[in-house]
Write a protein that holds these residues in place. Sequence first.
Motif, mmCIF file in Angstrom:
data_model
loop_
_atom_site.group_PDB
_atom_site.id
_atom_site.type_symbol
_atom_site.label_atom_id
_atom_site.label_comp_id
_atom_site.label_asym_id
_atom_site.label_seq_id
_atom_site.Cartn_x
_atom_site.Cartn_y
_atom_site.Cartn_z
ATOM 1 N N SER A 12 0.796 -1.238 0.000
ATOM 2 C CA SER A 12 0.000 0.000 0.000
ATOM 3 C C SER A 12 0.823 1.280 0.000
ATOM 4 C CB SER A 12 -0.914 0.020 1.226
ATOM 5 O OG SER A 12 -0.133 0.038 2.418
ATOM 6 N N SER A 13 2.133 1.178 0.103
ATOM 7 C CA SER A 13 2.921 2.389 0.324
ATOM 8 C C SER A 13 3.276 3.139 -0.957
ATOM 9 C CB SER A 13 4.209 2.054 1.090
ATOM 10 O OG SER A 13 5.004 1.150 0.356
ATOM 11 N N ASP A 14 2.973 2.537 -2.132
ATOM 12 C CA ASP A 14 3.423 3.179 -3.373
ATOM 13 C C ASP A 14 2.519 2.777 -4.541
ATOM 14 O OD1 ASP A 14 5.028 4.825 -4.863
ATOM 15 O OD2 ASP A 14 6.802 3.539 -4.812
ATOM 16 N N ARG A 15 2.574 3.540 -5.611
ATOM 17 C CA ARG A 15 1.974 3.243 -6.896
ATOM 18 C C ARG A 15 0.482 2.901 -6.775
ATOM 19 N NH1 ARG A 15 5.690 2.737 -11.008
ATOM 20 N NH2 ARG A 15 4.527 1.111 -12.104
ATOM 21 N N ILE A 16 0.035 1.806 -7.402
ATOM 22 C CA ILE A 16 -1.388 1.488 -7.412
ATOM 23 C C ILE A 16 -1.900 1.211 -6.005
ATOM 24 C CG2 ILE A 16 -3.085 -0.235 -8.140
ATOM 25 C CD1 ILE A 16 -1.691 -0.395 -10.828
ATOM 26 N N ALA A 21 -5.501 2.612 -1.490
ATOM 27 C CA ALA A 21 -5.689 2.922 -0.067
ATOM 28 C C ALA A 21 -6.356 4.282 0.113
ATOM 29 C CB ALA A 21 -4.346 2.890 0.651
ATOM 30 N N ILE A 22 -5.912 5.275 -0.620
ATOM 31 C CA ILE A 22 -6.491 6.614 -0.512
ATOM 32 C C ILE A 22 -7.948 6.602 -0.964
ATOM 33 C CG2 ILE A 22 -6.389 8.968 -1.434
ATOM 34 C CD1 ILE A 22 -3.319 8.630 -1.507
ATOM 35 N N HIS A 23 -8.229 5.857 -2.033
ATOM 36 C CA HIS A 23 -9.610 5.778 -2.514
ATOM 37 C C HIS A 23 -10.509 5.130 -1.468
ATOM 38 C CE1 HIS A 23 -12.918 5.413 -5.372
ATOM 39 N NE2 HIS A 23 -13.095 4.185 -4.900
ATOM 40 N N LEU A 24 -10.041 4.057 -0.852
ATOM 41 C CA LEU A 24 -10.844 3.390 0.169
ATOM 42 C C LEU A 24 -11.087 4.305 1.364
ATOM 43 C CD1 LEU A 24 -9.254 -0.157 -0.050
ATOM 44 C CD2 LEU A 24 -11.593 0.469 -0.690
ATOM 45 N N LEU A 184 -1.462 -0.275 -19.581
ATOM 46 C CA LEU A 184 -0.513 0.844 -19.583
ATOM 47 C C LEU A 184 -1.037 1.955 -18.674
ATOM 48 C CD1 LEU A 184 0.285 0.899 -23.411
ATOM 49 C CD2 LEU A 184 1.619 -0.159 -21.572
ATOM 50 N N ILE A 185 -0.759 1.822 -17.389
ATOM 51 C CA ILE A 185 -1.245 2.768 -16.384
ATOM 52 C C ILE A 185 -0.102 3.606 -15.816
ATOM 53 C CG2 ILE A 185 -2.398 3.026 -14.159
ATOM 54 C CD1 ILE A 185 -4.281 2.079 -16.327
ATOM 55 N N LEU A 186 0.911 2.945 -15.307
ATOM 56 C CA LEU A 186 2.079 3.622 -14.734
ATOM 57 C C LEU A 186 3.340 3.084 -15.387
ATOM 58 C CD1 LEU A 186 1.250 3.544 -10.909
ATOM 59 C CD2 LEU A 186 1.147 5.538 -12.409
ATOM 60 N N PRO A 187 4.288 3.947 -15.737
ATOM 61 C CA PRO A 187 5.550 3.448 -16.289
ATOM 62 C C PRO A 187 6.347 2.717 -15.224
ATOM 63 C CG PRO A 187 5.693 5.805 -15.892
ATOM 64 C CD PRO A 187 4.277 5.419 -15.622
ATOM 65 N N PRO A 188 7.131 1.723 -15.608
ATOM 66 C CA PRO A 188 7.982 1.053 -14.628
ATOM 67 C C PRO A 188 9.031 2.019 -14.090
ATOM 68 C CG PRO A 188 8.484 0.308 -16.857
ATOM 69 C CD PRO A 188 7.279 1.179 -16.964
ATOM 70 N N PRO A 189 9.610 1.722 -12.931
ATOM 71 C CA PRO A 189 10.653 2.597 -12.371
ATOM 72 C C PRO A 189 11.754 2.866 -13.383
ATOM 73 C CG PRO A 189 10.016 0.938 -10.769
ATOM 74 C CD PRO A 189 9.312 0.579 -12.048
ATOM 75 N N GLY A 190 12.130 4.132 -13.481
ATOM 76 C CA GLY A 190 13.182 4.525 -14.421
ATOM 77 C C GLY A 190 12.675 4.937 -15.786
#
Length: 241
Positions: A12-16, A21-24, A184-190
Amino acid sequence: MNMKNYALVTGSSDRIGKAVAIHLAKQDYNLVLHYNSSKEKAQKLKDEIESIYGDLKVELLQINFLTENDFDQIFEELKKKKITIEVLVNCASDFIPSNFEDKGSDLFDKEMTINFKNAYLLTKAFARVFGKGNIINFVDTKVSKNSTVHLDYILSKKLLNDFTKISAVELAPNIRVNGIAPGLILPPPGKDESYLLNLAKDIPLKTVGNLEEILKALQFILDSYFFTGQILYIDGGDHLV
């Protein structure tokens, strides 16, 4: 007084996971925020949610998914604190490239453990300890395909995809189990959004999605009592080609 039960979000600490968590929280759920090593990020998210939604309760839960865990015991300890999990979101994931050239099984074991085994064990413990509610598993649009540069990752997600459907049958009618398959929602790290836009040229809708589209799918699953055993592909049609 908030009468909602809790939602547990893994990773829950990052990304999706963070967006979920914020939505809930916006939907008035108390939260159990799982993290492994990202304690600072998890604490920051807890503080952020509590500062905005002062009547909500937020609990941090540290679990290393690469060690053996007794999830029944973990859930029983939560119950002793008067915490009843109503929604389990299996979002924790590890995404590492691999192919048939790789020797050994270390990466295979890691991907299977993080991406499938723990969701499998959490699901069974949830059913035994709490007995009713909602389970939402995050898979991947590429579970529909058989060509990949993330062999071990995709194998683990394919298992989770099928386990979602098996669980929906076995745990009904008291527990609904569904999945969300992001594209294709979030790019991978980097990488940045241009990386996604280049890939989007090959999918039907020729564009990329965003976290809001994922959250719409999440809310649909929560709201729809007559919906179980389904995978919602939020991918611009990627799974079709």
